[in-house]
Write a protein that holds these residues in place. Structure first.
Motif, PDB file in Angstrom:
ATOM      1  N   ASP A  28      43.579  29.946  48.632  1.00  0.00           N
ATOM      2  CA  ASP A  28      43.667  30.942  47.563  1.00  0.00           C
ATOM      3  C   ASP A  28      43.691  30.269  46.190  1.00  0.00           C
ATOM      4  O   ASP A  28      43.077  30.757  45.241  1.00  0.00           O
ATOM      5  CB  ASP A  28      44.914  31.812  47.731  1.00  0.00           C
ATOM      6  N   GLY A  29      44.390  29.153  46.094  1.00  0.00           N
ATOM      7  CA  GLY A  29      44.434  28.421  44.832  1.00  0.00           C
ATOM      8  C   GLY A  29      43.073  27.859  44.470  1.00  0.00           C
ATOM      9  O   GLY A  29      42.677  27.860  43.290  1.00  0.00           O
ATOM     10  N   LEU A  30      42.337  27.407  45.470  1.00  0.00           N
ATOM     11  CA  LEU A  30      40.998  26.871  45.239  1.00  0.00           C
ATOM     12  C   LEU A  30      40.051  27.989  44.791  1.00  0.00           C
ATOM     13  O   LEU A  30      39.265  27.810  43.851  1.00  0.00           O
ATOM     14  CB  LEU A  30      40.474  26.213  46.514  1.00  0.00           C
ATOM     15  N   LEU A  31      40.125  29.151  45.442  1.00  0.00           N
ATOM     16  CA  LEU A  31      39.273  30.272  45.058  1.00  0.00           C
ATOM     17  C   LEU A  31      39.608  30.768  43.648  1.00  0.00           C
ATOM     18  O   LEU A  31      38.714  31.153  42.892  1.00  0.00           O
ATOM     19  CB  LEU A  31      39.418  31.417  46.062  1.00  0.00           C
ATOM     20  N   ALA A  32      40.898  30.736  43.311  1.00  0.00           N
ATOM     21  CA  ALA A  32      41.293  31.133  41.951  1.00  0.00           C
ATOM     22  C   ALA A  32      40.689  30.175  40.929  1.00  0.00           C
ATOM     23  O   ALA A  32      40.220  30.599  39.861  1.00  0.00           O
ATOM     24  CB  ALA A  32      42.817  31.156  41.831  1.00  0.00           C
ATOM     25  N   ALA A  33      40.690  28.886  41.247  1.00  0.00           N
ATOM     26  CA  ALA A  33      40.092  27.893  40.344  1.00  0.00           C
ATOM     27  C   ALA A  33      38.586  28.111  40.233  1.00  0.00           C
ATOM     28  O   ALA A  33      38.003  27.949  39.153  1.00  0.00           O
ATOM     29  CB  ALA A  33      40.396  26.479  40.846  1.00  0.00           C
ATOM     30  N   LEU A  34      37.948  28.504  41.336  1.00  0.00           N
ATOM     31  CA  LEU A  34      36.514  28.779  41.304  1.00  0.00           C
ATOM     32  C   LEU A  34      36.205  30.020  40.464  1.00  0.00           C
ATOM     33  O   LEU A  34      35.193  30.060  39.753  1.00  0.00           O
ATOM     34  CB  LEU A  34      35.983  28.979  42.726  1.00  0.00           C
ATOM     35  N   ALA A  35      37.083  31.021  40.522  1.00  0.00           N
ATOM     36  CA  ALA A  35      36.891  32.212  39.691  1.00  0.00           C
ATOM     37  C   ALA A  35      36.962  31.849  38.213  1.00  0.00           C
ATOM     38  O   ALA A  35      36.157  32.315  37.396  1.00  0.00           O
ATOM     39  CB  ALA A  35      37.934  33.271  40.033  1.00  0.00           C
ATOM     40  N   ILE A  36      37.917  30.998  37.869  1.00  0.00           N
ATOM     41  CA  ILE A  36      38.030  30.537  36.478  1.00  0.00           C
ATOM     42  C   ILE A  36      36.776  29.763  36.077  1.00  0.00           C
ATOM     43  O   ILE A  36      36.247  29.939  34.974  1.00  0.00           O
ATOM     44  CB  ILE A  36      39.293  29.667  36.308  1.00  0.00           C
ATOM     45  N   HIS A  37      36.292  28.926  36.990  1.00  0.00           N
ATOM     46  CA  HIS A  37      35.052  28.174  36.725  1.00  0.00           C
ATOM     47  C   HIS A  37      33.889  29.137  36.511  1.00  0.00           C
ATOM     48  O   HIS A  37      33.041  28.929  35.623  1.00  0.00           O
ATOM     49  CB  HIS A  37      34.772  27.247  37.896  1.00  0.00           C
ATOM     50  N   GLY A  38      33.854  30.213  37.290  1.00  0.00           N
ATOM     51  CA  GLY A  38      32.808  31.209  37.127  1.00  0.00           C
ATOM     52  C   GLY A  38      32.853  31.860  35.755  1.00  0.00           C
ATOM     53  O   GLY A  38      31.820  32.049  35.106  1.00  0.00           O
ATOM     54  N   PHE A  39      34.053  32.188  35.291  1.00  0.00           N
ATOM     55  CA  PHE A  39      34.185  32.773  33.959  1.00  0.00           C
ATOM     56  C   PHE A  39      33.788  31.766  32.880  1.00  0.00           C
ATOM     57  O   PHE A  39      33.229  32.154  31.845  1.00  0.00           O
ATOM     58  CB  PHE A  39      35.609  33.271  33.722  1.00  0.00           C
ATOM     59  N   ASP A  40      34.069  30.495  33.112  1.00  0.00           N
ATOM     60  CA  ASP A  40      33.641  29.472  32.147  1.00  0.00           C
ATOM     61  C   ASP A  40      32.110  29.437  32.047  1.00  0.00           C
ATOM     62  O   ASP A  40      31.555  29.338  30.945  1.00  0.00           O
ATOM     63  CB  ASP A  40      34.166  28.094  32.576  1.00  0.00           C
ATOM     64  N   LEU A  41      31.441  29.517  33.193  1.00  0.00           N
ATOM     65  CA  LEU A  41      29.975  29.546  33.198  1.00  0.00           C
ATOM     66  C   LEU A  41      29.465  30.807  32.496  1.00  0.00           C
ATOM     67  O   LEU A  41      28.504  30.753  31.718  1.00  0.00           O
ATOM     68  CB  LEU A  41      29.454  29.510  34.637  1.00  0.00           C
ATOM     69  N   TYR A  42      30.108  31.918  32.773  1.00  0.00           N
ATOM     70  CA  TYR A  42      29.730  33.206  32.176  1.00  0.00           C
ATOM     71  C   TYR A  42      29.884  33.163  30.660  1.00  0.00           C
ATOM     72  O   TYR A  42      28.987  33.558  29.911  1.00  0.00           O
ATOM     73  CB  TYR A  42      30.605  34.289  32.790  1.00  0.00           C
ATOM     74  N   LEU A  43      31.031  32.661  30.195  1.00  0.00           N
ATOM     75  CA  LEU A  43      31.285  32.612  28.754  1.00  0.00           C
ATOM     76  C   LEU A  43      30.338  31.643  28.050  1.00  0.00           C
ATOM     77  O   LEU A  43      29.925  31.892  26.914  1.00  0.00           O
ATOM     78  CB  LEU A  43      32.739  32.208  28.500  1.00  0.00           C
ATOM     79  N   ALA A  44      29.984  30.549  28.730  1.00  0.00           N
ATOM     80  CA  ALA A  44      29.050  29.592  28.128  1.00  0.00           C
ATOM     81  C   ALA A  44      27.703  30.261  27.880  1.00  0.00           C
ATOM     82  O   ALA A  44      27.057  30.018  26.846  1.00  0.00           O
ATOM     83  CB  ALA A  44      28.879  28.382  29.047  1.00  0.00           C
TER      84      ALA A  44
END
Length: 233
Positions: free
Chosen positions: A52-68
């Protein structure tokens, strides 16, 4: 976190992201990611705790890609047209990176969302505040933001769940224009803006410039915002 640990953490996220986009969230396990990253599973637990912690980190990474990607959009003098472009880029991101999008917006934990989502919502609110300041928003910006997010995520998730060959190319544009029709007032060169539009515009201006710029006490500012909210209804 020192540089070596940061590099290892970043490597793990990049490996996990490749598995996510290639095979989906179900394939992202501590064992599969640790094996692909060439580390022990115990080491992965030190960085993320569990799956769950890894998936949460991946979600944050996804938002970073989205915001970029969002940061590359050209801002124009027309906030409504910018909203159209923002909608289209949101849907496009979801269709190009469906596994990330499902992780970002199809949360497995009802009632919670990644903190990184707030940055994406702040961008949306910025468009709406500009529209309100121009006297063209029919409802308060906070409500407009909720309606916009519900509409665009609903459309994107629907399209993701539809086979590519069966997707209606008019679904997203029609929903976008229906939403804008409900939220946006057309500029009237003859008639002055109504009281509600003026109230929304002033409220948006306070948000944009900052309440600290007002020569008012905090209690007076709160009262002013309450009056504006009432006038805008």
């Amino acid at each position: 976190m020192d540089d070596a640990k940061s590099r290892t953490r970043r490597q793990i996220i990049e490996v996990a992201a490749e598995i996510l986009e290639r095979e989906g969230a179900r394939a992202v396990s501590t064992r599969s990611v640790a094996s692909a990253a060439g580390i022990r599973a115990a080491s992965l637990y030190q960085y993320f705790g569990d799956k769950d912690g890894l998936l949460a980190a991946l979600a944050i990474h996804g938002f970073d890609l989205y915001l970029a990607e969002k940061q590359t959009l050209t801002r124009t003098d027309d906030p409504v047209e910018d909203m159209r472009h923002g909608w289209d880029s949101h849907v496009d991101f979801g269709l190009r990176r469906p596994a990330f999008y499902l992780l970002m917006y199809g949360t497995n934990h009802p009632g919670s969302r990644p903190v990184a989502a707030d940055k994406a919502n702040a961008l949306l609110r910025g468009f709406l505040d500009r529209t309100a300041a121009a006297g063209r928003l029919r409802v308060p910006a906070a409500l407009a933001a909720q309606l916009s997010l519900a509409a665009v995520t609903g459309v994107t998730l629907t399209l993701i769940g539809t086979p590519a060959g069966a997707r209606d190319p008019e679904l997203s544009p029609r929903m976008r224009e229906a939403l804008l029709g409900a939220l946006i007032a057309d500029p009237d060169p003859v008639t002055s803006p109504g009281l509600a539009s003026r109230a929304l515009a002033l409220d948006a201006a306070l948000t944009t410039t900052g309440e600290s710029s007002l020569p008012l006490r905090p209690a007076e500012t709160a009262l002013l915002r309450d009056w504006l909210d009432r006038l805008a209804r």
